[in-house]
Scaffold this motif. Structure first.
Motif: not given
Length: 105
Positions: A30-39, A62-65
């Protein structure tokens, strides 16, 4: 002790995305970033942050950490959101949090 130190932030990111087809909706761009990165980018200054992720999903973990979340692996995400919530609340209890704020990924 600051009130901020007594609030456990629990991010529920263990869903199976079954209604999204064969792709992981939380990893879709979403706008160049994984959706999860927003929350996962919310409340970055909170000292007690726990994210619940499915045990088999290395990309989510990995993203969350990388974003500074203490990640708890849900061995049975198919058991539903209650299982994830239970894992997060146990972590909040062990950390001696007096309150919890639940975020949905």
């Amino acid at each position: 002790m600051s009130l901020w130190n007594e609030i456990a932030i629990i991010l529920l990111a263990s869903g199976q995305s079954t209604r999204f087809g064969d792709q992981d909706k939380l990893l879709q761009p979403l706008k160049g970033r994984p959706l999860l990165s927003y929350s996962a980018g919310l409340l970055r200054d909170a000292p007690l942050r726990f994210a619940i992720a499915p045990k088999e999903d290395a990309e989510r973990v990995l993203l969350l950490r990388q974003m500074g979340w203490q990640t708890l692996l849900n061995p049975t995400p198919e058991a539903g959101q209650g299982q994830s919530l239970c894992l997060g609340m146990k972590a909040a209890y062990v950390s001696k949090a007096k309150m919890a704020l639940i975020l949905l990924a």
